[in-house]
Motif scaffolding. Structure first.
Motif, PDB file in Angstrom:
ATOM      1  N   UNK A   1       0.827  -1.198   0.000  1.00 21.93           N
ATOM      2  CA  UNK A   1       0.000   0.000   0.000  1.00 21.93           C
ATOM      3  C   UNK A   1       0.865   1.255   0.000  1.00 21.93           C
ATOM      4  N   UNK A   2       1.926   1.269   0.814  1.00 21.58           N
ATOM      5  CA  UNK A   2       2.832   2.412   0.823  1.00 21.58           C
ATOM      6  C   UNK A   2       3.568   2.545  -0.504  1.00 21.58           C
ATOM      7  N   UNK A   3       3.895   1.422  -1.120  1.00 20.16           N
ATOM      8  CA  UNK A   3       4.530   1.457  -2.437  1.00 20.16           C
ATOM      9  C   UNK A   3       3.576   2.032  -3.475  1.00 20.16           C
ATOM     10  N   UNK A   4       2.306   1.673  -3.385  1.00 18.79           N
ATOM     11  CA  UNK A   4       1.304   2.220  -4.309  1.00 18.79           C
ATOM     12  C   UNK A   4       1.164   3.729  -4.122  1.00 18.79           C
ATOM     13  N   UNK A   5       1.230   4.191  -2.872  1.00 15.85           N
ATOM     14  CA  UNK A   5       1.183   5.630  -2.614  1.00 15.85           C
ATOM     15  C   UNK A   5       2.376   6.324  -3.264  1.00 15.85           C
ATOM     16  N   UNK A   6       3.555   5.724  -3.157  1.00 19.38           N
ATOM     17  CA  UNK A   6       4.748   6.305  -3.765  1.00 19.38           C
ATOM     18  C   UNK A   6       4.609   6.379  -5.283  1.00 19.38           C
ATOM     19  N   UNK A   7       4.123   5.307  -5.905  1.00 15.59           N
ATOM     20  CA  UNK A   7       3.961   5.297  -7.361  1.00 15.59           C
ATOM     21  C   UNK A   7       2.924   6.330  -7.802  1.00 15.59           C
TER      22      UNK A   7
ATOM     23  N   UNK B   1       4.311 -11.103  -7.196  1.00 15.29           N
ATOM     24  CA  UNK B   1       4.093 -11.512  -8.596  1.00 15.29           C
ATOM     25  C   UNK B   1       3.115 -10.570  -9.287  1.00 15.29           C
ATOM     26  N   UNK B   2       2.042 -10.234  -8.592  1.00 13.79           N
ATOM     27  CA  UNK B   2       1.029  -9.340  -9.172  1.00 13.79           C
ATOM     28  C   UNK B   2       1.614  -7.961  -9.444  1.00 13.79           C
ATOM     29  N   UNK B   3       2.389  -7.439  -8.502  1.00 13.05           N
ATOM     30  CA  UNK B   3       2.968  -6.108  -8.657  1.00 13.05           C
ATOM     31  C   UNK B   3       3.920  -6.049  -9.843  1.00 13.05           C
ATOM     32  N   UNK B   4       4.882  -6.975  -9.889  1.00 11.24           N
ATOM     33  CA  UNK B   4       5.867  -6.939 -10.976  1.00 11.24           C
ATOM     34  C   UNK B   4       5.245  -7.341 -12.306  1.00 11.24           C
ATOM     35  N   UNK B   5       4.235  -8.181 -12.238  1.00 15.36           N
ATOM     36  CA  UNK B   5       3.576  -8.564 -13.480  1.00 15.36           C
ATOM     37  C   UNK B   5       2.800  -7.431 -14.107  1.00 15.36           C
ATOM     38  N   UNK B   6       2.107  -6.636 -13.268  1.00 12.38           N
ATOM     39  CA  UNK B   6       1.305  -5.533 -13.798  1.00 12.38           C
ATOM     40  C   UNK B   6       2.154  -4.339 -14.204  1.00 12.38           C
ATOM     41  N   UNK B   7       3.141  -3.985 -13.365  1.00 11.57           N
ATOM     42  CA  UNK B   7       3.920  -2.769 -13.609  1.00 11.57           C
ATOM     43  C   UNK B   7       4.997  -2.991 -14.660  1.00 11.57           C
ATOM     44  N   UNK B   8       5.719  -4.108 -14.585  1.00 11.65           N
ATOM     45  CA  UNK B   8       6.870  -4.312 -15.455  1.00 11.65           C
ATOM     46  C   UNK B   8       6.638  -5.343 -16.556  1.00 11.65           C
TER      47      UNK B   8
END
Length: 568
Positions: free
Chosen positions: A359-365, A452-459
């Motif tokens: 969640x904090x990473x999503x805020x940063x992005x 997996x979901x984070x890196x799959x969606x973003x990268x």
């Protein structure tokens, strides 16, 4: 005064779990007198010092970078002194939020605290001791915030040495009125609002409020970092027309501090320091005098259980719906989930980490989307991660999320009050401990899936990279969780009066979280430093840890039996 100091010392040891380096030698049969340093206490102290250094480094870097950005934007406009005002206001706001949460969570410690009410302790001393114990952490945090501004301003402006004296004094005094305000709000609420007089309710409210605070501050910090190359935005957000500056000019402690720091070697500064001291010390004294009795009167009745007698039909429905026959092992796993959810402090300081960090990473992005999510930069990153680097990052992120929950590291400690009953049941020792490991691994799987979901969606990593990274991350988190469980089996914290102590004040948790950082950081360093290929990464950090894990588990049954017998 002696009673107040003793109470303060007691609360400080209880709040911060300060290690006792010495114990009576008579306990070891050497004699009645003398004392010696114990190895366990010394190791615990070393762990606290290491953790303190890491926290100081992280917070210091964050606040120094913030103040450096503000100074570089305000100095060309001749407004650099507003850096000091902003620092005092920021310290006041953050200590207000953190102090309110700390005072709320420690308002009533446990039922043993009620025994003090029967002792000849004045209500003023009671409240003052609790206040001072909470104040210590707020003062340290205020020193971080204001001290970083003093360092930046001092290096760039070379002020008079009294600037540092007044700055440190202001940092120590500023938390006092805001902490007084916290108790001024809480004491009437606890006296008249019945549902708040419950430790679990307080922890839930504090956890939600703490999460909101963390997200809010992270939004502010990330927006500041996202506009690091835009001095006009930084100056507008921190200059004389900003919200912080306007609050500061209306808030007496901030105004007195700012005036003293702006011209430290003048009579005006000395007068403002005097006003600041009287204001900041006077409010707590008034609080102790006026609300000491009300605070003490609000403590009885905490954690009272209002039980309603069941009717025969309700009892039948409860028994038929709740009591079902099932496998022993899966019942033990289910028990672990129930126990974790029963105490909010366990969930908020354990499994919730796999939600909070993304969640904090999503805020940063989101806050820096124009910089971090630039299409050209994102395309370059996506291409560079299509090789083995993407799988490594998935594994490291998933491995850390899966092993940072502290579930297995404190599993035995959290059962301290129930061990006599559990040992009397016909339960296999290995099933009992493996259920705790299974509980941790379920959340580890969730952490790996989030990675997996984070890196799959973003990268947009390939399916093979995602699968390879997920497998390695799962193996690494399983190994760390297993080692953490073994540590808590060998060295559990069984003596505690507050559930918080079993988790947040458990040295096993600190050791293993730091160990998890070391494992993941060391893995990344080795892979990128020596340029390991994806097959080599899978071999050295996937297959070999898996073999080690299998060897540990193959010897687990006999070890589990011995440890359960030894636990008391």
């Amino acid at each position: 005064m002696k009673v107040f100091l003793s109470m303060t010392s007691l609360y400080l040891r209880s709040f911060y779990n300060l290690p006792d380096l010495r114990r009576n030698a008579g306990r070891d049969g050497v004699g009645d007198g003398g004392s010696r340093i114990t190895g366990r206490a010394l190791l615990k102290l070393v762990g606290i010092v290491v953790l303190g250094i890491i926290v100081i480094f992280n917070f210091g870097f964050m606040f120094v970078s913030m103040n450096l950005i503000q100074y570089d934007a305000l100095a060309p406009l001749g407004l650099q002194q507003f850096l000091l005002l902003n620092a005092v206001i920021t310290a006041s706001l953050l200590t207000l939020i953190i102090g309110f949460l700390t005072a709320l969570s420690s308002y009533f410690m446990n039922d043993n605290e009620l025994q003090f009410l029967a002792m000849p302790i004045s209500p003023r001393s009671f409240l003052a001791a609790k206040f001072c114990a909470v104040y210590v952490s707020e003062a340290v945090f205020s020193l971080f915030v204001i001290g970083s501004a003093l360092v930046i301003f001092g290096i760039r402006e070379q002020p008079h040495f009294l600037f540092y004296v007044w700055g440190v004094l202001a940092a120590l005094l500023v938390p006092l009125p805001v902490l007084s305000l916290s108790y001024l709000v809480q004491i009437p609420l606890m006296s008249f609002v019945r549902f708040l007089k419950n430790k679990r309710t307080i922890l839930i409210i504090g956890g939600v409020a703490g999460l909101a605070m963390a997200i809010g501050f992270n939004v502010y910090y990330q927006r500041l970092m996202g506009n690091i190359n835009n001095p006009a935005w930084v100056a507008a957000a921190n200059g004389p027309d900003s919200v912080l500056a306007r609050i500061g000019q209306l808030y007496p402690p901030a105004l007195f501090s700012w005036r003293a720091l702006s011209s430290p070697a003048t009579l005006r500064a000395l007068l403002n320091v005097g006003f600041l001291t009287v204001f900041c010390i006077g409010l707590p004294l008034l609080l102790f005098i006026l609300l000491g009795k009300s605070y003490v009167a609000s403590l009885p009745g905490f954690n009272e259980m209002h039980i309603k007698k069941m009717t025969s039909s309700a009892a039948h429905g409860f028994l038929s719906g709740k009591l079902r026959r099932g496998g022993v092992f899966f019942s033990l796993v289910r028990r672990e989930f129930v126990q974790m959810n029963r105490e909010p402090v366990y969930f908020l300081n354990g499994p919730f980490i796999i939600i909070l960090m993304p969640l904090l990473l999503a805020v940063m992005l989101f806050s820096q989307k124009d910089t971090l999510m630039d299409p050209e930069l994102l395309a370059i990153l996506q291409n560079s991660l299509q090789g083995g680097a993407g799988a490594v990052l998935v594994a490291l992120a998933g491995g850390f999320l899966g092993s940072a929950t502290s579930i297995s590291y404190t599993a035995v400690s959290r059962d301290a009050k129930l061990l006599p009953y559990l040992k009397s049941l016909p339960i296999r020792a290995d099933h009992y401990f493996l259920a705790k490991l299974m509980h941790a691994m379920i959340f580890a799987i969730a952490g790996v899936l989030i990675s997996v979901l984070l890196f799959g969606l973003v990268f947009r990593l390939s399916a093979f990279n995602l699968l390879a990274g997920a497998l390695v991350g799962l193996v690494l988190s399983a190994l760390v969780n297993t080692l953490g469980l073994l540590l808590d089996m060998v060295n559990p914290r069984l003596n505690w009066d507050n559930p918080i102590a079993a988790l947040k004040q458990n040295p096993n948790s600190i050791i293993m979280v730091l160990g998890s950082m070391l494992v993941m950081g060391g893995t990344g360093f080795v892979v990128f430093q020596f340029g390991l290929s994806l097959p080599q990464f899978l071999l050295f950090f996937g297959l070999l840890p898996l073999v080690l894990l299998v060897l540990i588990l193959s010897r687990f049954r006999s070890f589990a039996f011995r440890r359960l017998e030894a636990l008391e």
